[in-house]
Design a protein around this motif. Structure first.
Motif, PDB file in Angstrom:
ATOM      1  N   GLY A  40      30.328  16.620  26.326  1.00 39.90           N
ATOM      2  CA  GLY A  40      30.484  16.274  27.733  1.00 39.90           C
ATOM      3  C   GLY A  40      30.614  17.543  28.542  1.00 39.90           C
ATOM      4  N   PRO A  41      30.790  17.438  29.865  1.00 38.71           N
ATOM      5  CA  PRO A  41      30.929  18.640  30.701  1.00 38.71           C
ATOM      6  C   PRO A  41      32.204  19.388  30.361  1.00 38.71           C
ATOM      7  N   PRO A  42      32.205  20.715  30.500  1.00 35.16           N
ATOM      8  CA  PRO A  42      33.397  21.497  30.160  1.00 35.16           C
ATOM      9  C   PRO A  42      34.561  21.158  31.077  1.00 35.16           C
ATOM     10  N   ALA A  43      35.771  21.268  30.554  1.00 33.79           N
ATOM     11  CA  ALA A  43      36.963  20.986  31.340  1.00 33.79           C
ATOM     12  C   ALA A  43      37.128  22.023  32.442  1.00 33.79           C
ATOM     13  N   VAL A  44      37.622  21.591  33.632  1.00 34.63           N
ATOM     14  CA  VAL A  44      37.865  22.490  34.759  1.00 34.63           C
ATOM     15  C   VAL A  44      39.324  22.926  34.722  1.00 34.63           C
ATOM     16  N   PRO A  45      39.588  24.235  34.670  1.00 32.83           N
ATOM     17  CA  PRO A  45      40.984  24.682  34.668  1.00 32.83           C
ATOM     18  C   PRO A  45      41.721  24.164  35.887  1.00 32.83           C
ATOM     19  N   LEU A  46      42.967  23.769  35.684  1.00 30.65           N
ATOM     20  CA  LEU A  46      43.752  23.211  36.777  1.00 30.65           C
ATOM     21  C   LEU A  46      43.888  24.208  37.924  1.00 30.65           C
ATOM     22  N   ALA A  47      44.068  25.490  37.585  1.00 33.46           N
ATOM     23  CA  ALA A  47      44.255  26.498  38.636  1.00 33.46           C
ATOM     24  C   ALA A  47      43.057  26.574  39.561  1.00 33.46           C
ATOM     25  N   ASP A  48      41.833  26.288  38.999  1.00 32.73           N
ATOM     26  CA  ASP A  48      40.628  26.381  39.809  1.00 32.73           C
ATOM     27  C   ASP A  48      40.483  25.211  40.765  1.00 32.73           C
ATOM     28  N   THR A  49      41.273  24.141  40.557  1.00 35.61           N
ATOM     29  CA  THR A  49      41.182  22.994  41.461  1.00 35.61           C
ATOM     30  C   THR A  49      42.076  23.170  42.676  1.00 35.61           C
ATOM     31  N   LEU A  50      42.921  24.188  42.688  1.00 37.25           N
ATOM     32  CA  LEU A  50      43.813  24.432  43.795  1.00 37.25           C
ATOM     33  C   LEU A  50      43.242  25.523  44.695  1.00 37.25           C
ATOM     34  N   THR A  51      43.224  25.295  45.999  1.00 35.06           N
ATOM     35  CA  THR A  51      42.700  26.269  46.949  1.00 35.06           C
ATOM     36  C   THR A  51      43.820  27.181  47.425  1.00 35.06           C
ATOM     37  N   LEU A  52      43.632  28.485  47.267  1.00 36.45           N
ATOM     38  CA  LEU A  52      44.645  29.445  47.685  1.00 36.45           C
ATOM     39  C   LEU A  52      44.495  29.737  49.174  1.00 36.45           C
ATOM     40  N   ALA A  53      45.625  29.836  49.857  1.00 40.58           N
ATOM     41  CA  ALA A  53      45.601  30.340  51.221  1.00 40.58           C
ATOM     42  C   ALA A  53      45.183  31.806  51.177  1.00 40.58           C
ATOM     43  N   SER A  54      44.581  32.281  52.247  1.00 44.79           N
ATOM     44  CA  SER A  54      44.065  33.651  52.244  1.00 44.79           C
ATOM     45  C   SER A  54      44.556  34.405  53.470  1.00 44.79           C
ATOM     46  N   PHE A  55      45.103  35.604  53.221  1.00 40.76           N
ATOM     47  CA  PHE A  55      45.515  36.514  54.286  1.00 40.76           C
ATOM     48  C   PHE A  55      44.863  37.863  53.973  1.00 40.76           C
ATOM     49  N   ALA A  56      43.921  38.274  54.783  1.00 37.70           N
ATOM     50  CA  ALA A  56      43.171  39.493  54.490  1.00 37.70           C
ATOM     51  C   ALA A  56      43.251  40.471  55.657  1.00 37.70           C
ATOM     52  N   VAL A 107      46.653  37.595  49.013  1.00 36.12           N
ATOM     53  CA  VAL A 107      46.974  38.541  50.073  1.00 36.12           C
ATOM     54  C   VAL A 107      46.244  39.853  49.819  1.00 36.12           C
ATOM     55  N   ALA A 108      45.307  40.171  50.701  1.00 39.48           N
ATOM     56  CA  ALA A 108      44.614  41.463  50.650  1.00 39.48           C
ATOM     57  C   ALA A 108      45.275  42.361  51.693  1.00 39.48           C
ATOM     58  N   TYR A 109      45.820  43.490  51.258  1.00 39.78           N
ATOM     59  CA  TYR A 109      46.628  44.297  52.161  1.00 39.78           C
ATOM     60  C   TYR A 109      46.122  45.732  52.262  1.00 39.78           C
ATOM     61  N   GLU A 110      46.457  46.351  53.389  1.00 40.12           N
ATOM     62  CA  GLU A 110      46.149  47.761  53.611  1.00 40.12           C
ATOM     63  C   GLU A 110      47.212  48.591  52.900  1.00 40.12           C
ATOM     64  N   PHE A 111      46.771  49.558  52.116  1.00 36.83           N
ATOM     65  CA  PHE A 111      47.707  50.383  51.349  1.00 36.83           C
ATOM     66  C   PHE A 111      47.469  51.857  51.643  1.00 36.83           C
ATOM     67  N   LYS A 112      48.560  52.555  51.965  1.00 40.43           N
ATOM     68  CA  LYS A 112      48.477  53.991  52.207  1.00 40.43           C
ATOM     69  C   LYS A 112      49.691  54.682  51.602  1.00 40.43           C
ATOM     70  N   ARG A 113      49.478  55.917  51.175  1.00 35.63           N
ATOM     71  CA  ARG A 113      50.573  56.747  50.683  1.00 35.63           C
ATOM     72  C   ARG A 113      50.903  57.801  51.735  1.00 35.63           C
ATOM     73  N   GLY A 114      52.159  58.248  51.704  1.00 34.00           N
ATOM     74  CA  GLY A 114      52.558  59.256  52.669  1.00 34.00           C
ATOM     75  C   GLY A 114      53.842  59.935  52.259  1.00 34.00           C
ATOM     76  N   ASN A 115      54.304  60.810  53.122  1.00 30.93           N
ATOM     77  CA  ASN A 115      55.547  61.537  52.867  1.00 30.93           C
ATOM     78  C   ASN A 115      56.724  60.669  53.304  1.00 30.93           C
ATOM     79  N   ARG A 116      57.131  59.773  52.429  1.00 35.67           N
ATOM     80  CA  ARG A 116      58.259  58.891  52.681  1.00 35.67           C
ATOM     81  C   ARG A 116      59.032  58.682  51.388  1.00 35.67           C
ATOM     82  N   LYS A 117      60.233  58.133  51.503  1.00 32.66           N
ATOM     83  CA  LYS A 117      61.093  57.990  50.335  1.00 32.66           C
ATOM     84  C   LYS A 117      61.104  56.577  49.763  1.00 32.66           C
ATOM     85  N   THR A 118      60.691  55.596  50.557  1.00 35.46           N
ATOM     86  CA  THR A 118      60.744  54.210  50.098  1.00 35.46           C
ATOM     87  C   THR A 118      59.421  53.509  50.382  1.00 35.46           C
TER      88      THR A 118
END
Length: 323
Positions: free
Chosen positions: A59-75, A90-101
Motif C-alpha cells: 500500500g502507500p507509504p505511511a506519512v510521518p505524523l510530524a509532516d501532517t502538522l503545519t509549522l508557523a513561520s517567522f522569517a 524561526v529564521a533569524y538574523e545572526f551577527k557577532r560582535g564585541n559584547r559579553k552576552t
C-alpha cells in the motif's frame, strides 16, 4: 498531544490496505455430473491458499505524523540561521560582535540575535531555545500588530477614512466649497455617522495630492492643539517650554531638550485627547527630570494619574498607515 496522536492513529489505521487488491477468493468446485456407470472415487480436495496477511499487502507509504502538522513561520529578511521552536520555524538574523552576552531583539522584521565572537553556535541555539517562549510570544504579538497596521492602510481617494482625535473622519473632495479655513474644513457631526472632512482638491486628483492635502490639514490641527495642551500642563508641572516642532518619525512620539524645546509627532492627532495629553505631559515632565527614573514617572502621574493605561493604549493601538 496524547489525544491528537490517538486520533491520528485511529484515523489512519489500515489506510491503504483497504484499497489494495485482495487475493481472489477460491471458486467453488463444480458439481460433477452423475455418471451413468459405476461411481468413481471422488478427487482429492486440495486446500486453497490462504489470503495474504493484511499487513503484507502492499500500500502507500505511511506519512510521518510530524509532516501532517503545519509549522508557523517567522522569517527575518536578513536571516542567516534557522531553528524550530515548538510549533514554529524561526529564521533569524545572526551577527557577532564585541559584547559579553547573547542578546535578542524582536522587531518589525523578526528576530535578531547578537553574540560574542567566542560563543559556539550550539550555545547560541541553546540560549534561543531557553528563551523560546518569550521569543515566540513577541514574534506573534509583532505579527499581529503588523497585520493591524496593514489593515489601517489608507487608500487615498474620495471616501477615504481615518481617525481624527479618536473618531472616524471621511474625506470628500469638494474643490468648489467656500472653505472657512485654508485647504479644507471639518463638517459638524450629524447623527451616528463619521464626520466629513471636505478638501479643496479636484475629483480627478492623484492619490498623492489627496494625501498631501489631508496631511496639511491635520498638521495644522495638530500644532494648534499641541500648543493648547502644552500651555495647559506646563504651569501644572512648574516648567516653561520654549519651542514646538512637529516630527514625522516612524517610531518616536516625542522628545524634549533641556533648553525647553519640544518635539511632538503630528500623527498623535489620530488618537483620543487623553492619549495626546499623556504624551504632552510626558515630554514636559522631562524638563524637570531628564530620565525615566521613578521620580520622573511620579512627575507624570501628578498631572496624568492614569498614564500607565494611556501609555499601553499608545503602544497597542494601530496608527493609520499613510504610505
Amino acid at each position: 498531544m496524547g489525544g491528537l496522536l490517538q486520533f491520528t492513529l485511529d484515523l489512519f489505521e489500515g489506510l491503504g490496505s483497504e484499497f489494495a487488491p485482495r487475493a481472489p477468493a477460491p471458486k467453488p468446485p463444480r458439481r460433477a455430473k452423475k455418471p451413468a456407470g459405476p461411481v468413481a472415487a471422488p478427487p482429492a480436495i486440495v486446500p486453497a491458499a490462504p489470503p495474504a496477511p493484511r499487513d503484507l499487502v502492499p500500500g502507500p507509504p505511511a506519512v510521518p505524523l510530524a509532516d501532517t502538522l503545519t509549522l508557523a513561520s517567522f522569517a527575518h529578511p536578513k536571516a542567516t540561521r534557522e531553528l524550530v521552536l515548538g510549533s514554529a520555524r524561526v529564521a533569524y538574523e545572526f551577527k557577532r560582535g564585541n559584547r559579553k552576552t547573547i542578546g535578542f531583539l524582536v522587531g518589525a522584521e523578526g528576530l535578531s540575535v547578537r553574540a560574542p565572537r567566542w560563543v559556539a553556535l550550539r550555545d547560541v541555539d541553546a540560549a534561543i531555545r531557553e528563551k523560546s517562549d518569550w521569543i515566540l510570544r513577541k514574534l506573534a504579538e509583532t505579527q499581529q500588530r503588523h497585520a493591524r497596521v496593514e489593515a489601517t492602510r489608507i487608500e487615498w481617494r474620495d471616501g477615504a477614512e481615518f481617525p481624527f482625535l479618536g473618531e472616524p473622519v471621511v474625506i470628500r473632495l469638494d474643490p468648489k466649497h467656500g472653505f472657512a479655513s485654508v485647504g479644507g474644513t471639518l463638517d459638524e457631526k450629524v447623527g451616528d455617522g463619521p464626520r466629513v472632512l471636505r478638501l479643496a482638491v479636484a475629483q480627478n486628483a492623484e492619490p498623492s495630492q489627496i494625501r498631501d492635502a489631508a496631511q496639511a490639514w491635520l498638521t495644522r490641527q495638530a500644532r494648534k492643539l499641541f500648543i493648547e495642551r502644552l500651555d495647559h500642563f506646563a504651569p501644572l508641572l512648574g516648567v516653561r517650554w520654549q519651542k514646538l516642532s512637529l516630527s514625522n518619525a516612524a517610531t518616536r512620539w516625542g522628545s524634549a531638550s533641556a533648553d525647553g524645546s519640544i518635539r511632538l509627532n503630528w500623527r498623535l492627532i489620530h488618537f483620543r485627547m487623553p492619549v495626546i495629553d499623556y504624551v504632552v505631559a510626558h515630554e514636559l515632565a522631562h524638563l524637570r527630570v531628564m530620565d525615566h527614573s521613578h521620580r520622573f514617572w511620579e512627575t507624570v502621574e501628578s498631572v496624568v494619574p492614569d498614564y500607565d493605561q494611556l501609555r499601553r493604549q499608545l503602544k497597542d493601538e494601530a496608527v493609520p498607515r499613510w504610505s
